[in-house]
Write an enzyme that holds these catalytic residues in place. Structure first.
Site, PDB file in Angstrom:
ATOM      1  N   HIS A  38      -6.989  -0.340  -7.577  1.00  0.00           N
ATOM      2  CA  HIS A  38      -7.285  -1.487  -6.723  1.00  0.00           C
ATOM      3  C   HIS A  38      -8.119  -2.522  -7.473  1.00  0.00           C
ATOM      4  O   HIS A  38      -8.609  -3.475  -6.851  1.00  0.00           O
ATOM      5  CB  HIS A  38      -8.018  -1.037  -5.463  1.00  0.00           C
ATOM      6  CG  HIS A  38      -7.193  -0.193  -4.544  1.00  0.00           C
ATOM      7  ND1 HIS A  38      -5.910  -0.547  -4.171  1.00  0.00           N
ATOM      8  CD2 HIS A  38      -7.458   0.987  -3.922  1.00  0.00           C
ATOM      9  CE1 HIS A  38      -5.422   0.378  -3.358  1.00  0.00           C
ATOM     10  NE2 HIS A  38      -6.338   1.310  -3.196  1.00  0.00           N
ATOM     11  N   GLY A  82       1.116   0.984  10.391  1.00  0.00           N
ATOM     12  CA  GLY A  82       2.252   0.551   9.591  1.00  0.00           C
ATOM     13  C   GLY A  82       3.012  -0.599  10.202  1.00  0.00           C
ATOM     14  O   GLY A  82       4.242  -0.649  10.110  1.00  0.00           O
ATOM     15  N   GLY A  86      -0.512  -1.313   1.790  1.00  0.00           N
ATOM     16  CA  GLY A  86       0.672  -0.452   1.746  1.00  0.00           C
ATOM     17  C   GLY A  86       0.860   0.183   0.387  1.00  0.00           C
ATOM     18  O   GLY A  86       1.966   0.612   0.040  1.00  0.00           O
ATOM     19  N   SER A 136       9.735   6.433   5.570  1.00  0.00           N
ATOM     20  CA  SER A 136       9.553   5.887   6.911  1.00  0.00           C
ATOM     21  C   SER A 136       8.131   6.150   7.394  1.00  0.00           C
ATOM     22  O   SER A 136       7.464   7.090   6.948  1.00  0.00           O
ATOM     23  CB  SER A 136      10.556   6.507   7.879  1.00  0.00           C
ATOM     24  OG  SER A 136      10.254   7.879   8.108  1.00  0.00           O
ATOM     25  N   PHE A 137       7.664   5.327   8.309  1.00  0.00           N
ATOM     26  CA  PHE A 137       6.280   5.460   8.775  1.00  0.00           C
ATOM     27  C   PHE A 137       6.020   6.847   9.362  1.00  0.00           C
ATOM     28  O   PHE A 137       5.006   7.485   9.047  1.00  0.00           O
ATOM     29  CB  PHE A 137       5.961   4.385   9.815  1.00  0.00           C
ATOM     30  CG  PHE A 137       4.584   4.532  10.399  1.00  0.00           C
ATOM     31  CD1 PHE A 137       3.471   4.114   9.680  1.00  0.00           C
ATOM     32  CD2 PHE A 137       4.399   5.115  11.635  1.00  0.00           C
ATOM     33  CE1 PHE A 137       2.197   4.277  10.203  1.00  0.00           C
ATOM     34  CE2 PHE A 137       3.131   5.279  12.172  1.00  0.00           C
ATOM     35  CZ  PHE A 137       2.021   4.853  11.447  1.00  0.00           C
ATOM     36  N   ARG A 190      -2.179   4.538   9.527  1.00  0.00           N
ATOM     37  CA  ARG A 190      -2.625   4.199  10.877  1.00  0.00           C
ATOM     38  C   ARG A 190      -1.492   3.708  11.773  1.00  0.00           C
ATOM     39  O   ARG A 190      -1.083   4.374  12.703  1.00  0.00           O
ATOM     40  CB  ARG A 190      -3.735   3.135  10.766  1.00  0.00           C
ATOM     41  CG  ARG A 190      -4.633   3.006  11.976  1.00  0.00           C
ATOM     42  CD  ARG A 190      -5.724   1.989  11.687  1.00  0.00           C
ATOM     43  NE  ARG A 190      -5.162   0.681  11.425  1.00  0.00           N
ATOM     44  CZ  ARG A 190      -4.924  -0.238  12.349  1.00  0.00           C
ATOM     45  NH1 ARG A 190      -5.208   0.029  13.616  1.00  0.00           N
ATOM     46  NH2 ARG A 190      -4.407  -1.409  12.037  1.00  0.00           N
ATOM     47  N   TYR A 229       4.244  -6.535   1.330  1.00  0.00           N
ATOM     48  CA  TYR A 229       4.334  -5.511   2.368  1.00  0.00           C
ATOM     49  C   TYR A 229       5.364  -5.900   3.429  1.00  0.00           C
ATOM     50  O   TYR A 229       6.186  -5.073   3.863  1.00  0.00           O
ATOM     51  CB  TYR A 229       2.950  -5.348   3.008  1.00  0.00           C
ATOM     52  CG  TYR A 229       2.854  -4.342   4.117  1.00  0.00           C
ATOM     53  CD1 TYR A 229       2.503  -3.027   3.867  1.00  0.00           C
ATOM     54  CD2 TYR A 229       3.084  -4.716   5.450  1.00  0.00           C
ATOM     55  CE1 TYR A 229       2.392  -2.099   4.899  1.00  0.00           C
ATOM     56  CE2 TYR A 229       2.986  -3.801   6.479  1.00  0.00           C
ATOM     57  CZ  TYR A 229       2.632  -2.494   6.199  1.00  0.00           C
ATOM     58  OH  TYR A 229       2.529  -1.585   7.227  1.00  0.00           O
TER      59      TYR A 229
END
Length: 344
Positions: free
Chosen positions: A157, A311, A90, A275-276, A309, A240
């Site tokens: 990352h 969430g 996320g 929001s997703f 994808r 997440y």
């Protein structure tokens, strides 16, 4: 290659790794075990797809040798804001939140591609084998970070062992995001299929994931390195699942960490932006303009794969049988025992 970057021919057995942020870090590069290397090369469709980087035994593309020392020696600024995570936790979602809070909800500015306004530090190595003119605006990611005006918002990352040495002494703000490893693995598999044309079954990918033989592994060293520092005043550790459960609470927590004050109306407006459905439609964060350039404008119409994808929390149940899920649970319990960290 620098004298500090050495490809080692030997392949020693596993050994524990711990954060090594002392000055004078020596980077070295080791070939993977033959059976693992062959599996990875077959799945990623290229020879020598990954090497092991020391310290940390971190799996990275071999092109990381071209930028690894430069990253270690990167000049860190006190007003930097870093977003660090293992892949597919996320982080794109969290970085959008962090950038907008830090920029006083500049939604107009947020229309710029996220990789430009908050670059992924090691992207040049990750995308080194990709072909096409589409790469030009994303190339030289380290140079992009070096040239950014302050305050810089930077994403990575990489684990602690490979991040810039000056993070310890300068202590800029760092937001770290973690996620349940079962959901993380599912998302990572689909991401690798979409972005890196990964071939192979989900089960094969899980086997490598559990062995810490996928890009940016080992997983638990990455997560626990920051969990152990969660009480440092310059580090905010987010999960997440907590963000999904209470997005507005995560916004308030992050704003307080960054020294920003948001009204309740601003919190709600930002939560809607994050929001997703909004993120999935947003071309600045969903990578669809880049994927269309990379794979052709018709590609997305022919596949269900998407960078943003589902969430969801618990999507692993749609991919893992009981036996595989149990293996993940035991693996997680073994590494989290006595740490105080847990996942939904």
């Amino acid at each position: 290659m620098s004298a500090l970057a050495v490809m080692r021919e030997d392949v020693p057995g596993p050994r524990p790794c711990a954060p090594d942020l002392h000055r004078g870090r020596t980077l070295s590069y080791e070939r993977l075990e033959t059976d693992v290397a062959q599996k990875l090369d077959l799945m990623f469709g290229r020879a020598n797809s990954l090497v092991m980087v020391h310290p940390g035994r971190v799996l990275m593309p071999p092109e990381y040798q071209d930028i690894g020392e430069r990253i270690s020696q990167l000049q860190v600024r006190p007003d930097d804001v870093w977003l660090v995570s293992y892949p597919r936790t996320g982080s794109t979602w969290a970085q959008e939140m962090v950038w907008l809070i830090g920029h006083d909800l500049d939604f107009q500015g947020a229309k710029q591609l996220q990789q430009i306004r908050t670059p992924l530090l090691e992207l040049s190595a990750i995308m080194a084998q990709e072909k096409g003119a589409w790469k030009e605006e994303l190339d030289n990611s380290v140079g992009m970070v070096e040239a950014m005006p302050s305050p810089r918002y930077i994403k990575s990352h990489l684990p602690l062992e490979l991040l810039p040495l000056q993070l310890d002494s300068v202590q800029p703000k760092v937001v770290y995001v973690a996620r349940n490893p079962k959901d993380m693995c599912v998302s990572y598999y689909h991401y690798c299929r979409l972005v890196h044309n990964l071939q192979g079954s989900f089960e094969d990918f899980c086997e490598l994931f559990l062995r810490d033989r996928v890009p940016v592994a080992p997983v638990w060293n990455h997560i626990l390195g920051f969990w152990k520092r969660r009480n440092s005043p310059n580090i905010l550790f987010l999960k997440y699942e907590d963000m999904k459960r209470d997005q507005e609470g995560a916004i308030r927590q992050t704003a307080a960490f960054l020294g920003k004050t948001l009204s309740e109306d601003q919190v709600k407006v930002l939560a809607e932006h994050l929001s997703f459905d909004s993120m999935k439609r947003n071309p600045a964060v969903n990578l669809e303009p880049i994927i269309a350039k990379k794979n052709g404008p018709e590609f997305l119409a022919t596949t269900e794969l998407r960078f943003i994808r589902k969430g969801q929390v618990g999507d692993w149940r749609n991919h893992m049988g009981d036996e595989l899920a149990t293996r993940f649970d035991w693996w997680t319990q073994d590494h989290l025992r006595d740490t105080g960290l847990s996942f939904d």
